[in-house]
Write a protein that holds these residues in place. Sequence first.
Motif, PDB file in Angstrom:
ATOM      1  N   ASP A   1       0.741  -1.196  -0.109  1.00 32.93           N
ATOM      2  CA  ASP A   1       0.001  -0.079  -0.054  1.00 32.93           C
ATOM      3  C   ASP A   1       0.753   1.231   0.086  1.00 32.93           C
ATOM      4  OD1 ASP A   1      -2.394  -1.349  -0.191  1.00 32.93           O
ATOM      5  OD2 ASP A   1      -2.664  -1.294   1.996  1.00 32.93           O
ATOM      6  N   SER A   2       1.819   1.201   0.865  1.00 30.52           N
ATOM      7  CA  SER A   2       2.630   2.629   0.933  1.00 30.52           C
ATOM      8  C   SER A   2       3.557   2.574  -0.464  1.00 30.52           C
ATOM      9  CB  SER A   2       3.564   2.524   2.180  1.00 30.52           C
ATOM     10  OG  SER A   2       4.448   1.359   2.221  1.00 30.52           O
ATOM     11  N   LEU A   3       3.820   1.595  -1.121  1.00 31.17           N
ATOM     12  CA  LEU A   3       4.590   1.654  -2.339  1.00 31.17           C
ATOM     13  C   LEU A   3       3.677   2.206  -3.548  1.00 31.17           C
ATOM     14  CD1 LEU A   3       6.750  -1.454  -2.530  1.00 31.17           C
ATOM     15  CD2 LEU A   3       7.618   0.628  -2.844  1.00 31.17           C
ATOM     16  N   ALA A   4       2.290   1.911  -3.422  1.00 33.06           N
ATOM     17  CA  ALA A   4       1.172   2.112  -4.348  1.00 33.06           C
ATOM     18  C   ALA A   4       1.309   3.829  -4.133  1.00 33.06           C
ATOM     19  CB  ALA A   4      -0.001   1.702  -4.167  1.00 33.06           C
ATOM     20  N   ASN A   5       1.172   4.329  -2.953  1.00 32.83           N
ATOM     21  CA  ASN A   5       0.685   5.471  -2.766  1.00 32.83           C
ATOM     22  C   ASN A   5       2.134   6.341  -3.265  1.00 32.83           C
ATOM     23  OD1 ASN A   5      -1.659   6.307  -1.684  1.00 32.83           O
ATOM     24  ND2 ASN A   5      -1.478   5.118   0.257  1.00 32.83           N
ATOM     25  N   ALA A   6       3.221   5.898  -2.759  1.00 27.57           N
ATOM     26  CA  ALA A   6       4.547   6.705  -2.938  1.00 27.57           C
ATOM     27  C   ALA A   6       4.848   6.793  -4.302  1.00 27.57           C
ATOM     28  CB  ALA A   6       5.744   6.063  -2.391  1.00 27.57           C
ATOM     29  N   LEU A   7       4.504   5.641  -5.196  1.00 24.88           N
ATOM     30  CA  LEU A   7       4.659   5.572  -6.580  1.00 24.88           C
ATOM     31  C   LEU A   7       3.812   6.895  -7.645  1.00 24.88           C
ATOM     32  CD1 LEU A   7       4.685   1.721  -7.292  1.00 24.88           C
ATOM     33  CD2 LEU A   7       6.742   3.496  -7.866  1.00 24.88           C
ATOM     34  N   ARG A   8       2.746   7.104  -6.800  1.00 27.23           N
ATOM     35  CA  ARG A   8       1.820   8.065  -7.492  1.00 27.23           C
ATOM     36  C   ARG A   8       2.499   9.424  -7.095  1.00 27.23           C
ATOM     37  NH1 ARG A   8      -3.900   7.713  -5.511  1.00 27.23           N
ATOM     38  NH2 ARG A   8      -4.299   8.941  -7.676  1.00 27.23           N
ATOM     39  N   GLN A   9       3.553   9.699  -6.510  1.00 30.74           N
ATOM     40  CA  GLN A   9       3.757  11.021  -6.168  1.00 30.74           C
ATOM     41  C   GLN A   9       5.396  11.222  -6.677  1.00 30.74           C
ATOM     42  OE1 GLN A   9       3.101  11.716  -1.979  1.00 30.74           O
ATOM     43  NE2 GLN A   9       1.402  10.123  -2.486  1.00 30.74           N
ATOM     44  N   VAL A  10       5.969  10.258  -7.437  1.00 27.67           N
ATOM     45  CA  VAL A  10       7.101  10.190  -7.997  1.00 27.67           C
ATOM     46  C   VAL A  10       7.450  11.330  -8.882  1.00 27.67           C
ATOM     47  CG1 VAL A  10       8.723   8.990  -9.615  1.00 27.67           C
ATOM     48  CG2 VAL A  10       7.876   7.889  -7.627  1.00 27.67           C
ATOM     49  N   ARG A  11       8.489  11.853  -8.918  1.00 26.59           N
ATOM     50  CA  ARG A  11       8.975  13.077  -9.838  1.00 26.59           C
ATOM     51  C   ARG A  11      10.474  13.152  -9.629  1.00 26.59           C
ATOM     52  NH1 ARG A  11       6.396  17.832 -11.539  1.00 26.59           N
ATOM     53  NH2 ARG A  11       7.436  19.237 -12.551  1.00 26.59           N
ATOM     54  N   PHE A  12      10.960  13.093 -11.127  1.00 24.80           N
ATOM     55  CA  PHE A  12      12.644  13.339 -11.046  1.00 24.80           C
ATOM     56  C   PHE A  12      12.788  13.597 -12.542  1.00 24.80           C
ATOM     57  CE2 PHE A  12      11.484   8.618 -11.907  1.00 24.80           C
ATOM     58  CZ  PHE A  12      12.234   8.532 -13.042  1.00 24.80           C
ATOM     59  N   ASP A  13      14.259  14.288 -12.697  1.00 26.01           N
ATOM     60  CA  ASP A  13      14.669  14.463 -14.129  1.00 26.01           C
ATOM     61  C   ASP A  13      15.525  13.148 -14.370  1.00 26.01           C
ATOM     62  OD1 ASP A  13      13.677  17.092 -14.117  1.00 26.01           O
ATOM     63  OD2 ASP A  13      15.291  17.888 -12.690  1.00 26.01           O
ATOM     64  N   GLY A  14      15.335  12.753 -15.487  1.00 27.86           N
ATOM     65  CA  GLY A  14      15.817  11.445 -16.143  1.00 27.86           C
ATOM     66  C   GLY A  14      16.235  11.981 -17.375  1.00 27.86           C
ATOM     67  N   PRO A  15      16.628  10.629 -18.113  1.00 26.64           N
ATOM     68  CA  PRO A  15      17.039  10.697 -19.456  1.00 26.64           C
ATOM     69  C   PRO A  15      16.085  11.455 -20.545  1.00 26.64           C
ATOM     70  CG  PRO A  15      17.710   8.672 -18.759  1.00 26.64           C
ATOM     71  CD  PRO A  15      16.778   9.496 -17.759  1.00 26.64           C
ATOM     72  N   ARG A  16      14.708  11.475 -20.282  1.00 26.27           N
ATOM     73  CA  ARG A  16      13.753  11.854 -20.896  1.00 26.27           C
ATOM     74  C   ARG A  16      13.594  13.152 -20.891  1.00 26.27           C
ATOM     75  NH1 ARG A  16       8.769   7.338 -20.378  1.00 26.27           N
ATOM     76  NH2 ARG A  16       9.935   6.349 -18.974  1.00 26.27           N
ATOM     77  N   GLY A  17      14.087  13.666 -19.720  1.00 23.96           N
ATOM     78  CA  GLY A  17      13.586  15.295 -19.169  1.00 23.96           C
ATOM     79  C   GLY A  17      12.968  15.145 -17.801  1.00 23.96           C
ATOM     80  N   THR A  18      12.069  16.056 -17.498  1.00 24.74           N
ATOM     81  CA  THR A  18      11.456  15.971 -16.312  1.00 24.74           C
ATOM     82  C   THR A  18      10.093  15.046 -16.190  1.00 24.74           C
ATOM     83  OG1 THR A  18      12.027  18.217 -15.606  1.00 24.74           O
ATOM     84  CG2 THR A  18       9.875  17.288 -14.549  1.00 24.74           C
ATOM     85  N   LEU A  19      10.243  13.986 -15.589  1.00 25.51           N
ATOM     86  CA  LEU A  19       8.964  13.049 -15.359  1.00 25.51           C
ATOM     87  C   LEU A  19       8.265  13.233 -14.132  1.00 25.51           C
ATOM     88  CD1 LEU A  19      10.658   9.911 -16.466  1.00 25.51           C
ATOM     89  CD2 LEU A  19       9.921  11.593 -18.011  1.00 25.51           C
ATOM     90  N   ALA A  20       6.838  12.984 -14.247  1.00 28.76           N
ATOM     91  CA  ALA A  20       5.990  13.143 -12.877  1.00 28.76           C
ATOM     92  C   ALA A  20       4.726  12.352 -13.392  1.00 28.76           C
ATOM     93  CB  ALA A  20       5.698  14.445 -12.542  1.00 28.76           C
ATOM     94  N   ILE A  21       4.289  11.827 -12.195  1.00 26.11           N
ATOM     95  CA  ILE A  21       3.007  10.963 -12.333  1.00 26.11           C
ATOM     96  C   ILE A  21       1.789  12.098 -12.117  1.00 26.11           C
ATOM     97  CG2 ILE A  21       1.365   9.006 -11.502  1.00 26.11           C
ATOM     98  CD1 ILE A  21       4.121   8.267 -12.828  1.00 26.11           C
ATOM     99  N   ASP A  22       0.806  11.660 -12.938  1.00 22.81           N
ATOM    100  CA  ASP A  22      -0.315  12.563 -12.901  1.00 22.81           C
ATOM    101  C   ASP A  22      -1.436  11.836 -11.953  1.00 22.81           C
ATOM    102  OD1 ASP A  22      -2.828  13.904 -13.161  1.00 22.81           O
ATOM    103  OD2 ASP A  22      -3.155  13.464 -15.424  1.00 22.81           O
ATOM    104  N   PRO A  23      -1.448  12.384 -10.686  1.00 23.89           N
ATOM    105  CA  PRO A  23      -2.153  11.421  -9.756  1.00 23.89           C
ATOM    106  C   PRO A  23      -3.859  11.349 -10.181  1.00 23.89           C
ATOM    107  CG  PRO A  23      -1.920  13.715  -8.983  1.00 23.89           C
ATOM    108  CD  PRO A  23      -1.258  13.422 -10.315  1.00 23.89           C
ATOM    109  N   ALA A  24      -4.299  12.082 -11.203  1.00 26.50           N
ATOM    110  CA  ALA A  24      -5.648  11.819 -11.383  1.00 26.50           C
ATOM    111  C   ALA A  24      -5.723  10.571 -12.363  1.00 26.50           C
ATOM    112  CB  ALA A  24      -6.076  13.040 -12.256  1.00 26.50           C
TER     113      ALA A  24
END
Length: 375
Positions: free
Chosen positions: A306-329
Amino acid sequence: VPATAEDIKVGLLLPFSGVYAALGNDIEAGFQLGLEQFGADSGATFEVIREDTEVKPPVALGRAKKLILQDKVDVMAGIVSSGVLGAVRDMVHGAGVPLIVANAGNDEATGAACSPYITRMSFSNGQVNRPMGAWLAGQGVQKVFTLAPDYAAGRQMIDAFTTGFTAAGGEIVGQEFTPFQKTQDFGPYLAKAQASGADAVYVFYAGGEAISFVKQYDSFGLKADLPLYGAGFLTSPLYVNAEGPAAEGVITALHYVPTIENAENAAFAKAFTAATGRVPSEYAVQGFDTARALVEAVKAGATDRDSLANALRQVRFDGPRGTLAIDPATNNLLQPIYVYETVAGEAGLTQKVLAQLPAEADPLNGCAMPAVTTN
């Protein structure tokens, strides 16, 4: 970091045999590289259990069941085929096991079939193609003929392009869907495109079909008068060399190419090539970023499903593709899209980035995101 970070058990569900084995291998290589590069920061150790989906939904369902019930994994990652993702969705959601999707792009997975336990780190079919419609219209292309294989991904990719293109004032003058994995001769379809009065042709093909389509388009003599555009899978770095000179000048849109200029990508491409002897594809970066997302979730203090599921939805970082983030909607990934031309380089074909299109959230597409029930 949790003071006593335990083993995180990861079920890696990928095709290691069958038509998409090369994709599965690239995703796994990226995933392992990501765990090596970022994992130590989390204070946790990661135990990876590999299972082969064989690109068969019933097989994948059995393997997912084994990972969840027998191996008792904390998290699953992978899934190349949208059909496989559709097949395992209800089990994943019902068991409350987080799944990080490392490829499958079906729009409904982060639409009507969305789940707080399913987070996508790859792309959606709509997201890759919708902005390309507006970009193409902006280049002065007014009339387009579209082609794609007749299955869900083909239809979703073309629908999204059509939406973007017509909203920007473009006109679709013809649209054909070819029998999936059964079309050897594209000649009759190319003749229709040629006769349609289009300024350009826009397509989605991938893998073996992409190779034969690009070669036939060139040998049909269309390329000079009727430029070819498409979703970037058409000229993926994974198999573009098999297309050869026929791919030169083809312009496509994708969420990753190995020539994106940023420090993260330079480091990733170098490390991936050192590890595998090949240039990273979009599949490789999806695996790499999937591992990073998992590590970021653990670093945020997640230790169980459960805590992994919740934390994954809030992930944001700069990677090889540029800035990545999860849209929580929707739990779909927000990422830039790159328009690129395939050009001849010193060591074979390479990718020239023509434009970076801004990250856009997908429409909700029927998603009403339930909450994760925390035990």
